[in-house]
Design a protein around this motif. Sequence first.
Motif, mmCIF file in Angstrom:
data_model
loop_
_atom_site.group_PDB
_atom_site.id
_atom_site.type_symbol
_atom_site.label_atom_id
_atom_site.label_comp_id
_atom_site.label_asym_id
_atom_site.label_seq_id
_atom_site.Cartn_x
_atom_site.Cartn_y
_atom_site.Cartn_z
ATOM 1 N N ASP A 1 0.815 -1.223 0.000
ATOM 2 C CA ASP A 1 0.000 0.000 0.000
ATOM 3 C C ASP A 1 0.852 1.278 0.000
ATOM 4 O O ASP A 1 0.346 2.372 0.222
ATOM 5 N N ASN A 2 2.158 1.117 -0.247
ATOM 6 C CA ASN A 2 3.045 2.292 -0.307
ATOM 7 C C ASN A 2 3.160 2.736 -1.779
ATOM 8 O O ASN A 2 3.889 2.137 -2.569
ATOM 9 N N TYR A 3 2.420 3.772 -2.124
ATOM 10 C CA TYR A 3 2.362 4.256 -3.514
ATOM 11 C C TYR A 3 3.535 5.214 -3.727
ATOM 12 O O TYR A 3 3.475 6.380 -3.362
ATOM 13 N N GLY B 1 15.774 14.607 -4.910
ATOM 14 C CA GLY B 1 14.561 14.588 -4.100
ATOM 15 C C GLY B 1 14.909 14.103 -2.708
ATOM 16 O O GLY B 1 15.986 13.539 -2.490
ATOM 17 N N GLY B 2 14.018 14.315 -1.767
ATOM 18 C CA GLY B 2 14.271 13.953 -0.373
ATOM 19 C C GLY B 2 14.393 12.450 -0.203
ATOM 20 O O GLY B 2 14.072 11.668 -1.103
ATOM 21 N N SER B 3 14.856 12.067 0.989
ATOM 22 C CA SER B 3 14.989 10.661 1.308
ATOM 23 C C SER B 3 13.612 9.995 1.239
ATOM 24 O O SER B 3 12.649 10.515 1.792
ATOM 25 N N GLY B 4 13.536 8.876 0.537
ATOM 26 C CA GLY B 4 12.264 8.156 0.434
ATOM 27 C C GLY B 4 11.349 8.686 -0.656
ATOM 28 O O GLY B 4 10.221 8.212 -0.809
ATOM 29 N N LYS C 1 13.651 7.983 -5.660
ATOM 30 C CA LYS C 1 14.698 8.135 -6.682
ATOM 31 C C LYS C 1 15.264 6.780 -7.118
ATOM 32 O O LYS C 1 15.333 6.471 -8.298
ATOM 33 N N THR C 2 15.670 5.993 -6.102
ATOM 34 C CA THR C 2 16.268 4.692 -6.425
ATOM 35 C C THR C 2 15.235 3.768 -7.061
ATOM 36 O O THR C 2 15.545 3.011 -7.995
ATOM 37 N N THR C 3 13.996 3.860 -6.577
ATOM 38 C CA THR C 3 12.932 3.031 -7.161
ATOM 39 C C THR C 3 12.759 3.372 -8.642
ATOM 40 O O THR C 3 12.631 2.474 -9.483
ATOM 41 N N LEU C 4 12.807 4.654 -8.975
ATOM 42 C CA LEU C 4 12.671 5.070 -10.380
ATOM 43 C C LEU C 4 13.832 4.520 -11.202
ATOM 44 O O LEU C 4 13.636 3.964 -12.290
ATOM 45 N N LEU D 1 15.204 -3.602 -12.817
ATOM 46 C CA LEU D 1 15.335 -4.317 -11.534
ATOM 47 C C LEU D 1 14.001 -4.336 -10.790
ATOM 48 O O LEU D 1 13.765 -5.168 -9.932
ATOM 49 N N HIS D 2 13.136 -3.363 -11.065
ATOM 50 C CA HIS D 2 11.740 -3.391 -10.620
ATOM 51 C C HIS D 2 10.870 -3.318 -11.865
ATOM 52 O O HIS D 2 11.215 -2.601 -12.815
ATOM 53 N N ALA D 3 9.746 -4.015 -11.836
ATOM 54 C CA ALA D 3 8.772 -3.870 -12.931
ATOM 55 C C ALA D 3 7.799 -2.759 -12.541
ATOM 56 O O ALA D 3 7.155 -2.858 -11.491
ATOM 57 N N PHE E 1 26.253 1.350 -8.779
ATOM 58 C CA PHE E 1 25.305 1.480 -7.685
ATOM 59 C C PHE E 1 26.020 1.811 -6.375
ATOM 60 O O PHE E 1 27.239 1.808 -6.307
ATOM 61 N N GLN E 2 25.207 2.098 -5.337
ATOM 62 C CA GLN E 2 25.774 2.579 -4.073
ATOM 63 C C GLN E 2 26.845 1.621 -3.559
ATOM 64 O O GLN E 2 26.757 0.425 -3.766
ATOM 65 N N ASN E 3 27.853 2.173 -2.886
ATOM 66 C CA ASN E 3 28.971 1.415 -2.301
ATOM 67 C C ASN E 3 29.798 0.681 -3.362
ATOM 68 O O ASN E 3 30.476 -0.294 -3.054
ATOM 69 N N ASP F 1 23.919 5.516 -8.937
ATOM 70 C CA ASP F 1 23.142 5.812 -7.732
ATOM 71 C C ASP F 1 24.076 6.341 -6.653
ATOM 72 O O ASP F 1 24.981 5.623 -6.214
ATOM 73 N N GLU F 2 23.874 7.565 -6.247
ATOM 74 C CA GLU F 2 24.646 8.203 -5.174
ATOM 75 C C GLU F 2 26.162 8.038 -5.358
ATOM 76 O O GLU F 2 26.831 7.403 -4.539
ATOM 77 N N PRO F 3 26.734 8.618 -6.418
ATOM 78 C CA PRO F 3 28.163 8.410 -6.667
ATOM 79 C C PRO F 3 29.062 8.983 -5.576
ATOM 80 O O PRO F 3 30.211 8.562 -5.435
ATOM 81 N N THR G 1 21.082 11.511 -6.907
ATOM 82 C CA THR G 1 21.952 12.144 -5.912
ATOM 83 C C THR G 1 21.164 13.037 -4.969
ATOM 84 O O THR G 1 20.089 13.501 -5.305
ATOM 85 N N HIS G 2 21.698 13.221 -3.737
ATOM 86 C CA HIS G 2 21.204 14.364 -2.977
ATOM 87 C C HIS G 2 22.378 15.237 -2.549
ATOM 88 O O HIS G 2 22.306 15.939 -1.559
ATOM 89 N N ASP G 3 23.436 15.175 -3.340
ATOM 90 C CA ASP G 3 24.610 15.994 -3.076
ATOM 91 C C ASP G 3 24.466 17.333 -3.814
ATOM 92 O O ASP G 3 24.425 17.378 -5.039
HETATM 93 N N1 LIG Z 1 12.057 -3.399 -2.498
HETATM 94 C C1 LIG Z 1 11.227 -2.641 -1.793
HETATM 95 N N2 LIG Z 1 10.203 -3.181 -1.096
HETATM 96 C C2 LIG Z 1 9.340 -2.415 -0.404
HETATM 97 N N3 LIG Z 1 9.419 -1.073 -0.312
HETATM 98 C C3 LIG Z 1 10.428 -0.479 -0.968
HETATM 99 C C4 LIG Z 1 11.383 -1.224 -1.736
HETATM 100 N N4 LIG Z 1 12.258 -0.347 -2.282
HETATM 101 C C5 LIG Z 1 11.893 0.883 -1.876
HETATM 102 N N5 LIG Z 1 10.788 0.806 -1.082
HETATM 103 C C6 LIG Z 1 10.093 1.953 -0.483
HETATM 104 O O1 LIG Z 1 9.899 2.918 -1.499
HETATM 105 C C7 LIG Z 1 10.065 4.238 -0.969
HETATM 106 C C8 LIG Z 1 11.085 4.993 -1.796
HETATM 107 O O2 LIG Z 1 12.355 4.395 -1.592
HETATM 108 P P1 LIG Z 1 13.630 4.795 -2.473
HETATM 109 O O3 LIG Z 1 14.780 3.974 -1.989
HETATM 110 O O4 LIG Z 1 13.281 4.710 -3.904
HETATM 111 O O5 LIG Z 1 13.807 6.318 -2.070
HETATM 112 P P2 LIG Z 1 15.025 7.297 -2.336
HETATM 113 O O6 LIG Z 1 14.445 8.575 -2.789
HETATM 114 O O7 LIG Z 1 16.019 6.640 -3.239
HETATM 115 O O8 LIG Z 1 15.606 7.444 -0.861
HETATM 116 P P3 LIG Z 1 17.107 7.736 -0.303
HETATM 117 O O9 LIG Z 1 17.493 9.104 -0.761
HETATM 118 O O10 LIG Z 1 16.918 7.677 1.181
HETATM 119 O O11 LIG Z 1 18.005 6.635 -0.837
HETATM 120 C C9 LIG Z 1 10.412 4.070 0.503
HETATM 121 O O12 LIG Z 1 9.229 4.233 1.269
HETATM 122 C C10 LIG Z 1 10.910 2.645 0.582
HETATM 123 O O13 LIG Z 1 10.653 2.089 1.850
#
Ligand SMILES: Nc1ncnc2c1ncn2[C@@H]1O[C@H](COP(=O)(O)OP(=O)(O)OP(=O)(O)O)[C@@H](O)[C@H]1O
Length: 250
Positions: free
Chosen positions: A13-15, A34-37, A40-43, A50-52, A84-86, A162-164, A195-197
């Motif tokens: 349910d996390n859109y 963009g802010g943490s969460g 960005k990484t999901t996109l 890596l995600h559909a 990717f990170q690290n 991702d986060e170089p 990045t958030h640098d």
């Molecule tokens: N594999 C996953 N399973 C479930 N939830 C996920 C998964 N990957 C990311 N999320 C959720 O998706 C949201 C966005 O996460 P994402 O890592 O894409 O954010 P971000 O902008 O890259 O954050 P940060 O700057 O902290 O790395 C968060 O609420 C995270 O918990």
Amino acid sequence: MIEIKDIHKSFDDNYVLKGISATFKDGMNNLIIGGSGSGKTTLLKCMVGLHAPDQGSVIYDGRDFTRLNTEERIDIRKEIGMLFQNSALFDSMTVEENVMFPLNMFTTQSREEKLERVNFCLERVDLSGKNKLYPAELSGGMKKRVGIARAISMQPKYLFVDEPNSGLDPKTAILIDELINEITAEYNITTVVVTHDMNSVMGIGEHIIFLFNGMKEWEGSNKEIAHTDNREVNDFVFASKFTQAAKEKL
Ligand SMILES: Nc1ncnc2c1ncn2[C@@H]1O[C@H](COP(=O)(O)OP(=O)(O)OP(=O)(O)O)[C@@H](O)[C@H]1O
């Protein structure tokens, strides 16, 4: 060029991504900020498969990745470099083996050809002669550079990073940014950097998309971001008193 069209992604349910569209051009450093969460990484992961995505398309030079079969996807995958990170280096492999890994996976080149390419890439990131070292023997900045060498080993058309700068001191971070910038221009790569640098945003942000609340809140260049009146962007980019003061002098 990579086009993303109306990308949606939820985890239960996390859109997270609520319809993101953007165009990332060749030879250009495209930043996703963009802010943490904010997703960005999901996109980024939706873009590389890596995600559909639940909805939407990712189009690599006219080829819709989301609608291709496995073999066609592998063809595009060969054109993608990732950092990717690290750095995600294999600890049990030497620098040379790490950089050669994609060549072993995806090509039928002879050992001499692969070694020639590895040495070329190591030279490009200023790590000539470090072939036999293990990741544990490298500094954070050197690990990133090995990661970049590996990412460019297959002469990618597309580079995802991702986060170089995570874990690097500001000076080393700038060197890594400059290296990514140079490689992008030199090989006409479509580069997408999460990045958030803020140094990166200001230094190499030719094209920036800013995510907020699962949507693309703002898009523009580093020159434009300094003068935008978008409140969310301002709150994010100029969060500290120091950066606020610097902005007033721009
Ligand atoms: N594999 C996953 N399973 C479930 N939830 C996920 C998964 N990957 C990311 N999320 C959720 O998706 C949201 C966005 O996460 P994402 O890592 O894409 O954010 P971000 O902008 O890259 O954050 P940060 O700057 O902290 O790395 C968060 O609420 C995270 O918990």
